[in-house]
Design a protein around this motif. Sequence first.
Motif, short mmCIF file in Angstrom:
data_model
loop_
_atom_site.label_atom_id
_atom_site.label_comp_id
_atom_site.label_asym_id
_atom_site.label_seq_id
_atom_site.Cartn_x
_atom_site.Cartn_y
_atom_site.Cartn_z
N GLY A 101 0.85 -1.18 0.00
CA GLY A 101 0.00 0.00 0.00
C GLY A 101 0.89 1.23 0.00
N ILE A 102 0.53 2.23 -0.78
CA ILE A 102 1.16 3.55 -0.71
C ILE A 102 0.02 4.52 -0.41
CG2 ILE A 102 2.52 5.32 -1.86
CD1 ILE A 102 4.10 2.76 -1.40
N VAL A 103 0.05 5.08 0.79
CA VAL A 103 -1.12 5.81 1.27
C VAL A 103 -0.75 7.21 1.76
CG1 VAL A 103 -2.38 3.71 1.88
CG2 VAL A 103 -0.85 4.75 3.57
N VAL A 104 -1.77 8.04 1.83
CA VAL A 104 -1.62 9.44 2.24
C VAL A 104 -2.38 9.65 3.54
CG1 VAL A 104 -2.11 11.84 1.60
CG2 VAL A 104 -1.46 10.18 -0.17
N GLU A 105 -1.75 10.32 4.48
CA GLU A 105 -2.42 10.66 5.73
C GLU A 105 -3.60 11.58 5.46
OE1 GLU A 105 1.15 10.70 9.06
OE2 GLU A 105 0.78 12.50 7.89
N ILE A 106 -4.72 11.29 6.08
CA ILE A 106 -5.91 12.13 5.95
C ILE A 106 -6.21 12.76 7.30
CG2 ILE A 106 -8.39 12.15 5.49
CD1 ILE A 106 -7.91 9.98 3.42
N ASN A 107 -6.15 14.07 7.35
CA ASN A 107 -6.46 14.80 8.57
C ASN A 107 -7.97 15.00 8.64
OD1 ASN A 107 -7.02 17.10 10.35
ND2 ASN A 107 -4.79 17.29 10.50
N ILE A 108 -8.57 14.35 9.61
CA ILE A 108 -10.03 14.32 9.68
C ILE A 108 -10.63 15.71 9.89
CG2 ILE A 108 -10.38 13.96 12.16
CD1 ILE A 108 -11.96 11.81 9.42
N ASP A 109 -9.86 16.63 10.46
CA ASP A 109 -10.38 17.97 10.74
C ASP A 109 -10.20 18.92 9.56
OD1 ASP A 109 -11.14 17.35 13.42
OD2 ASP A 109 -9.02 17.48 13.99
N LYS A 110 -9.13 18.74 8.78
CA LYS A 110 -8.81 19.68 7.71
C LYS A 110 -9.21 19.21 6.32
CE LYS A 110 -4.84 21.64 10.20
NZ LYS A 110 -3.37 21.90 10.18
N TYR B 140 -13.87 18.54 5.15
CA TYR B 140 -14.85 19.55 5.57
C TYR B 140 -16.19 19.39 4.84
CZ TYR B 140 -12.68 21.65 1.42
OH TYR B 140 -12.18 21.86 0.17
N LYS B 141 -16.19 18.79 3.64
CA LYS B 141 -17.44 18.59 2.91
C LYS B 141 -18.29 17.46 3.51
CE LYS B 141 -15.76 20.26 -1.57
NZ LYS B 141 -15.52 19.93 -3.00
N TYR B 142 -17.70 16.73 4.44
CA TYR B 142 -18.41 15.59 5.04
C TYR B 142 -18.81 15.85 6.48
CZ TYR B 142 -17.19 12.72 0.99
OH TYR B 142 -17.09 12.20 -0.28
N GLU B 143 -18.76 17.09 6.91
CA GLU B 143 -19.05 17.42 8.31
C GLU B 143 -20.46 16.99 8.75
OE1 GLU B 143 -17.25 18.46 10.78
OE2 GLU B 143 -15.43 18.58 9.58
N LYS B 144 -21.39 16.96 7.79
CA LYS B 144 -22.77 16.60 8.14
C LYS B 144 -22.88 15.17 8.67
CE LYS B 144 -23.97 15.19 3.42
NZ LYS B 144 -24.86 15.44 2.25
N PHE B 145 -21.86 14.35 8.41
CA PHE B 145 -21.90 12.97 8.88
C PHE B 145 -21.31 12.81 10.28
CE2 PHE B 145 -21.75 12.55 4.20
CZ PHE B 145 -22.94 11.87 4.01
N ALA C 91 -19.34 12.00 13.41
CA ALA C 91 -18.26 11.06 13.73
C ALA C 91 -18.04 10.04 12.61
CB ALA C 91 -18.59 10.33 15.03
N LEU C 92 -19.00 9.92 11.70
CA LEU C 92 -18.87 8.94 10.61
C LEU C 92 -18.37 9.55 9.31
CD1 LEU C 92 -22.13 6.80 11.15
CD2 LEU C 92 -19.89 6.59 12.24
N LYS C 93 -17.83 10.76 9.38
CA LYS C 93 -17.43 11.43 8.13
C LYS C 93 -16.30 10.69 7.41
CE LYS C 93 -14.74 14.91 10.72
NZ LYS C 93 -14.59 16.37 10.95
N GLY C 94 -15.36 10.15 8.15
CA GLY C 94 -14.29 9.39 7.52
C GLY C 94 -14.81 8.11 6.89
N LEU C 95 -15.75 7.46 7.54
CA LEU C 95 -16.35 6.25 7.01
C LEU C 95 -17.09 6.54 5.70
CD1 LEU C 95 -18.25 3.63 9.12
CD2 LEU C 95 -19.24 4.45 7.00
N GLU C 96 -17.84 7.64 5.66
CA GLU C 96 -18.56 7.99 4.44
C GLU C 96 -17.60 8.35 3.31
OE1 GLU C 96 -21.75 7.65 3.86
OE2 GLU C 96 -22.12 6.93 5.89
N TYR C 97 -16.48 8.96 3.66
CA TYR C 97 -15.47 9.28 2.64
C TYR C 97 -14.86 7.99 2.07
CZ TYR C 97 -11.63 11.74 0.38
OH TYR C 97 -10.74 12.25 -0.54
#
Length: 518
Positions: free
Chosen positions: A353-362, A365-370, A372-378
Motif C-alpha cells: 500500500g502507498i497511502v496518504v495521511e488524511i487529517n479528519i479535521d482539515k 470539511y465537505k463531510y461534516e454533516k456525517f 463522527a462517521l465522516k471518515g467512514l462515508e469518505y
Amino acid sequence: MVKELQLRVNLIEEKKEDILKKKASRKLDIAITNITTVKVLRKSIDARKKDVVFNYKVAVYINEPLPDTPDYIFDYQDVSNAKEVHIIGFGPAGMYAALRCIELGYKPIVLERGKNVQDRRRDLRAINQEHFVNEDSNYCFGEGGAGTYSDGKLYTRSLKRGDVRKIFENLVHHGAAEDILIDAHPHIGTNKLPKIIQNIRENIIKYGGEVHFDTRVTDFVIKNSKLQAIQLQNGNEMTVNSVILATGHSARDIYELLDRKDILLKAKSFAMGVRVEHPQEIIDQIQYSCTGQRDELLPAASYSLVHQANNRGVYSFCMCPGGFIVPAATANGEVVVNGMSPSRRNNKFANSGIVVEINIDKDLYKYEKFGALKGLEYQKDLEKLAFNAGGKSQVAPAQRLTDFVEGKLSASLNETSYQPGLNSAPMHSLLPKFIGSRLRKGFDAFGKKMHGYYTAEANIIGVESRTSSPVNIPRKESLEHPQIEGLFPCGEGGGYAGGIISAAMDGERCAEAATANL
C-alpha cells in the motif's frame, strides 16, 4: 555460565550451516572449550551496503545445558460453569480476549458474524471468480478476522501495550513455527494461519468457552446507561454481564448502530491510497544491490518508504514481498484492495500500500454533516468510485506507475497477481486531488531513494482504503466506554490497534478489564 554475543556474518564469506558454529567460537575471545549450546535469540539482515550481512544475537551456554523449562506456561482451566463474558468478533483481539478470559477463570462466549476458516474459503473464491461479496464472510469477516487471509505479518511497535513475547509464544503454542520468536520481522503466512487459528478455537472450546459462527449482532439493549443484552440477526437475545467489542475496522454496521443510538463516537484520522505492484526481482535487485536473481539464502526483499508532501505523510503500508493483491471489499458495489504473502514469500510479485495521511479535521470539511462517521462515508465514496472505474465488478482500476505520475491513461497494463483482474483507468484524475497529487510526489521521491522503483513495469491499483478505522469508540482509563457500563471497545475496530499483535495485546487487556468487577 551464559554469554550473549552480537554476530555479524557476511553472506559472501559463509553459508548458513557454518554461521553460528564458526562465528560463535571465533568471537569468544576467552579460553573456552566447553560450549554446550549456541541458541539464537534474534536475527536480522543488513542490506544497506553492497555486501549483505546477517546479524545474530546469540546466547552461548558454557558448561551447562540449555534450560528445558519454557518461559511461558499457558495454564488454561475449565470454565464451563464460570461467569460469562461476551466477545463480539473473532479476529486477533477477540481470540486473545477469549484465551485471557479462560486464564482468568471466566467463560468467553464469542459471537462471530462470519464463517469458520474452512467454510470461509468458498466465499473468498466467489469474490475472486464470481465477483460476488458475501457481506458476512469475506477477506475481512470470518474466523481470525482480516489477518487470516491477508498475510500474517507480526511486526509491531506497540511494545509498551502488553507482553509482546507472550503473544508470540502463544502462537507457537498453537502451531506457529518457532522462527517467529527470533526473526526481526516475523511472519507466519496466509497459508499457515488458518490452521493456527483453528487450533486456538478448538482450545477455547476444549476449556469450556463457546464460539458461535454466522452470528451477527444487530442491536444493544441498554437500560440506565448499562448494557443489559445483545440482540442477534436470528431474533435471539442474550443477557450479558460484560461485552468486549472486537469487530474490526470494517464493521461499518456496528459504527452506524452506535451512532443511531447516540452512543459516543469520534471521527479519527486515517490513511488512504493505492496498492503498487512490482516484479519481486526488481525489488530484490534494488535492495540487495544485485543483478539477476537473489542469493538462495536471502528472503524476498521488502521496503519501507516515507515522504512528506504538502504537510502530509505519504508512506508504504503492509508491504508484501513475494505476495498477492486480494479483493478486500465487505459489500457489493465497492472495490477495496489489500495485500498478503504466503509463508515462503515465493510469488513473483511484490506489493505494498502507498497511502496518504488524511487529517479528519482539515481534509473532509465537505463531510461534516456525517459527524463522527465522516471518515467512514469518505471511504465509501472512494470505494464506489473504484467499483465504477473497474467496470462495476471486483475488477480493479489500475494504471502503470509512470503513467500515473505523468498523468496519462495506460494503453496496456502489466501482469498482476490480482485474480479478479484489472481495468485501465485514469487514476491520476479519478482520485481526489489532495490524495492523487501527494501520491504522485511520493512516487517521484521514492524513485529517487530506490533507483529502479519508479518504472513502467509496476502497476498502481485502487483503492487501498482500509488501513485503519476511521472511527474511534472512546473508552475510559478502565477501558470501559465512558457512557455505557459493561461495554469495552477493543482492537482495531475501536481505534486501539494496528495489526495482529497490537490487537491481540489489546484483547488481553480488555479481558482483564471486563472481568475486573465480575
